[in-house]
Structure formats: C-alpha cells, structure tokens
Design an enzyme around this catalytic site. Structure first.
Site, PDB file in Angstrom:
ATOM      1  N   GLU A  41       0.760  -1.141  -0.069  1.00 60.59           N
ATOM      2  CA  GLU A  41      -0.175   0.106  -0.033  1.00 60.59           C
ATOM      3  C   GLU A  41       0.813   1.395   0.091  1.00 60.59           C
ATOM      4  O   GLU A  41       0.497   2.311  -0.730  1.00 60.59           O
ATOM      5  CB  GLU A  41      -1.066   0.028   1.145  1.00 60.59           C
ATOM      6  CG  GLU A  41      -2.229  -1.053   0.967  1.00 60.59           C
ATOM      7  CD  GLU A  41      -2.852  -0.880  -0.192  1.00 60.59           C
ATOM      8  OE1 GLU A  41      -2.929   0.413  -0.850  1.00 60.59           O
ATOM      9  OE2 GLU A  41      -3.516  -1.744  -0.567  1.00 60.59           O
ATOM     10  N   TYR A 124      -6.901   6.516   3.595  1.00 59.66           N
ATOM     11  CA  TYR A 124      -7.203   5.604   2.643  1.00 59.66           C
ATOM     12  C   TYR A 124      -6.335   4.195   3.099  1.00 59.66           C
ATOM     13  O   TYR A 124      -6.688   3.169   3.105  1.00 59.66           O
ATOM     14  CB  TYR A 124      -6.534   5.932   1.128  1.00 59.66           C
ATOM     15  CG  TYR A 124      -6.396   4.582   0.517  1.00 59.66           C
ATOM     16  CD1 TYR A 124      -7.407   3.814  -0.064  1.00 59.66           C
ATOM     17  CD2 TYR A 124      -5.025   4.322   0.220  1.00 59.66           C
ATOM     18  CE1 TYR A 124      -6.908   2.519  -0.395  1.00 59.66           C
ATOM     19  CE2 TYR A 124      -4.770   3.216  -0.461  1.00 59.66           C
ATOM     20  CZ  TYR A 124      -5.636   2.412  -0.801  1.00 59.66           C
ATOM     21  OH  TYR A 124      -5.436   0.999  -1.491  1.00 59.66           O
ATOM     22  N   ASP A 142     -10.381   5.339  -2.414  1.00 59.18           N
ATOM     23  CA  ASP A 142      -8.960   5.542  -3.236  1.00 59.18           C
ATOM     24  C   ASP A 142      -9.657   6.324  -4.478  1.00 59.18           C
ATOM     25  O   ASP A 142     -10.876   6.269  -4.913  1.00 59.18           O
ATOM     26  CB  ASP A 142      -8.182   4.621  -3.462  1.00 59.18           C
ATOM     27  CG  ASP A 142      -8.776   3.580  -4.601  1.00 59.18           C
ATOM     28  OD1 ASP A 142     -10.012   3.490  -4.658  1.00 59.18           O
ATOM     29  OD2 ASP A 142      -7.764   2.973  -5.270  1.00 59.18           O
ATOM     30  N   CYS A 197     -13.280   0.860 -15.186  1.00 58.32           N
ATOM     31  CA  CYS A 197     -13.848   2.119 -15.141  1.00 58.32           C
ATOM     32  C   CYS A 197     -12.685   3.219 -15.088  1.00 58.32           C
ATOM     33  O   CYS A 197     -12.689   3.774 -13.975  1.00 58.32           O
ATOM     34  CB  CYS A 197     -14.748   2.273 -13.943  1.00 58.32           C
ATOM     35  SG  CYS A 197     -15.928   3.734 -13.766  1.00 58.32           S
ATOM     36  N   CYS A 204     -16.603   0.366 -20.801  1.00 56.52           N
ATOM     37  CA  CYS A 204     -17.975   0.268 -20.459  1.00 56.52           C
ATOM     38  C   CYS A 204     -18.738  -1.185 -20.932  1.00 56.52           C
ATOM     39  O   CYS A 204     -19.605  -1.594 -20.244  1.00 56.52           O
ATOM     40  CB  CYS A 204     -18.799   1.356 -20.761  1.00 56.52           C
ATOM     41  SG  CYS A 204     -18.309   2.752 -20.031  1.00 56.52           S
ATOM     42  N   CYS A 207     -18.327  -3.875 -18.233  1.00 54.61           N
ATOM     43  CA  CYS A 207     -18.659  -3.276 -17.042  1.00 54.61           C
ATOM     44  C   CYS A 207     -19.897  -3.955 -16.511  1.00 54.61           C
ATOM     45  O   CYS A 207     -21.047  -4.071 -17.247  1.00 54.61           O
ATOM     46  CB  CYS A 207     -18.705  -1.637 -16.666  1.00 54.61           C
ATOM     47  SG  CYS A 207     -19.348  -1.241 -15.200  1.00 54.61           S
ATOM     48  N   CYS A 213     -25.288   2.577 -14.412  1.00 51.60           N
ATOM     49  CA  CYS A 213     -24.459   3.679 -14.662  1.00 51.60           C
ATOM     50  C   CYS A 213     -25.136   4.905 -14.886  1.00 51.60           C
ATOM     51  O   CYS A 213     -25.607   5.278 -15.985  1.00 51.60           O
ATOM     52  CB  CYS A 213     -23.241   3.547 -15.369  1.00 51.60           C
ATOM     53  SG  CYS A 213     -21.871   4.955 -15.264  1.00 51.60           S
TER      54      CYS A 213
END
Length: 295
Positions: A41, A124, A142, A197, A204, A207, A213
């Site tokens: 991270e 985060y 995030d 995304c 898309c 997705c 959306c």
DNA sequence: CATCCGTGGGA
DNA sequence: TTCCCAAGGAT
C-alpha cells in the site's frame, strides 16, 4: 436507464461477482499477510502496480517482517525504494516499522484507528490495510473507488479534487453491513476502477453495472467546471530533488559535493533542494562534507 | 484546504 | 511532443 441512485444490493452483487471472475493475481493479494499488504500500500501510493511489483518482491525477500526493516538504517530503505518516486514514503515505511516494533509488539495493527497513527498511513491506507489484511469493515476510498462512485452513482465523469463530507457519506452508505462482504466490496470496487472504469477510455462494454451507470445513462457528459490542474514538472524542486537523490542513491559510497552539483545547473535551486533533502532526512552529510543516504 | 512531494509510461 | 495520471500523505 436509472433516473436515480442504483440499488446498493444490485451493485454489491454484480461488482463482487465480477471481481470473483476478473480479479488480478497480485503478490500482496494472493498472500495478504498484514506486513505484505502494508508494504504494498505504501508503494502503491501514486505509483502504478507494474512498477511496484519487482521492488515489492525484493523488499519482502529482504525484510519479511517489520522488525527486519526496523533493524536497518533508513538509508537502506531509501536505496531499496529505487525509482518508485516520492522517496519520503520509504522513510515513512521505515519509521512505521520502527513504531510497529516499539508500540505494537512487531505486529502490524489491525484497527483503522491504530493504523492511522503510523507514519505514511493516512485515511485510505489505514482503511485498506484493515480491510485487505484483516477483513475488517472499512470505507476504502481511493482514486479508483471515487471514480466508480462518481460515474455510476453521481453521474459525473470525475470525482471532486478532494473528498468532501457528502462523498464520504455516500461511500459509507454504500458499504455492505456484513464484514466479509464489506471487504470484498472494497477490493472489488477498486479493481473495477483500475481495470474497467478507468480515467481515460473506460471499457464500459466490460462493466457489470453499465446498465445501472448514471454517467452512461446521461450520455457521458464531459467534466465541467474548473479544469483539472496537473502538476508542473520541468524545473521544479521536485525534479531537482529527484536528480540529486538519483546521484547519491546510485553511487556506491559517499558522493562529493561537486559530483552532486553536476547533476543540476541552477546553483541556488540546487542548494535549496539539498537543504530540504537533508532536512527531510533523505540525505546525510559525512564529517568530511560528502553526501550519503542516511545511516 | 491548497500545495508540495518523484517517476515513468501510454494516448 | 505534450499531457495526463497511478491503491495518497503531510503540512
């Protein structure tokens, strides 16, 4: 073509299911031991996955526990950080390891509140470690998750520059009640933002929630409002500091001032940046006036 | 809250 | 080539 906010249950179901099929195999994901998650991270803060991978593997090989890292000088962390960028993160990771040994018995803490006290661990990262390493229910917000929510739920191309109250409330309201499901949701929404995304040219057609959306339903309206300001680079102190650090990092031992000076022509800026690097603890001065990574 | 803090790759 | 931006944090 939803006119309002999509139903959370439907979002959870579809995105988590999509994640089950499309999730990437990543070293810190396949073996999410807390220290591994934490190291990843910190490295992933503003740095792409592909560049982190080799450095992460070498890092974990060398320092399998916080105590292993804490036992070495911070300069070793800075050198091992290589060219990931923002080397202060290496310093913070080293400081965090030291704090973990001193205050947490050598174990990465498991709660958001405890994690938040560690150097280099902000909102985060604390949420991410709690969620990915410990399966805790945490709001992981995030850049990927923010973009997904901005589009799917709010119907706009990009999230605001900074997280506001309303956005946090939205993310909180979307978090599944169940702990395991919340952790899956966090990882899944991040992955959706990273793989589908995306900021530019989103996919898309791939997705799982395209039909829910709001941004898509609205015809992909372009971002309006003030232009999103990118960071300047050429001639900045950041570039100068990077050039100076590279010389010392890539050298075998202490470097003479003249050698460092050759890497940046503007003397005033060079001295200013040198001072700031010494001040930050990224560089040290030897008794004879040469530059080294901190011992 | 705006600004600063590295680096490199893709469009 | 230039611009954008990639799992943010600290001040």
């Amino acid at each position: 073509m939803p006119a309002t906010t999509p139903p959370p249950r439907e979002l959870h179901e579809r995105i988590i299911d999509w994640f089950g099929v499309h999730r990437r195999s990543l070293p810190w994901r396949d073996d999410p031991a807390p220290w591994r998650v934490m190291v990843s991270e910190l490295m992933l803060q503003q740095t792409p996955v592909v560049r982190v991978l080799p450095v992460f593997e070498a890092w974990m090989e060398r320092w399998p526990t916080p105590a292993d890292l804490a036992a070495e000088p911070s300069g070793e962390a800075v050198r091992a950080w290589g060219r990931l960028g923002y080397p202060r993160r290496a310093l913070r990771l080293h400081a965090a390891a030291t704090a973990i040994v001193a205050d947490h018995g050598g174990e990465v803490p498991s709660t958001y509140e405890e994690l938040l006290t560690l150097p280099g661990v902000g909102d985060y990262t604390a949420a991410a470690i709690a969620s990915f390493a410990y399966g805790r229910r945490a709001v992981v917000l995030d850049t990927n998750v923010r973009r997904v929510f901005a589009r799917v739920v709010e119907g706009v191309q990009y999230p605001a520059p900074t997280v506001r109250r309303a956005e946090r409330d939205l993310a909180t309201s979307l978090l599944p009640d169940d702990e395991d499901r919340a952790a899956a949701w966090a990882a899944a929404t991040m992955e959706l933002g990273a793989l589908v995304c995306t900021a530019r040219s989103p996919r898309c057609e791939a997705c799982p929630v395209a039909d829910l959306c709001r941004w898509r339903a609205a015809g992909y309206p372009e971002h309006d409002g003030p232009p999103r300001r990118g960071q300047a680079w050429h001639g900045t102190d950041r570039q100068c500091r990077g050039a100076l650090m590279a010389v010392v990092r890539d050298a075998d031992g202490p470097v003479a001032p003249e050698v460092v000076a050759a890497s940046w022509s503007d003397a005033a800026q060079r001295e200013r940046c040198l001072d700031s690097l010494l001040d930050d603890g990224l560089l040290d001065l030897t008794p004879d006036g040469r530059l080294t990574l901190p011992g």
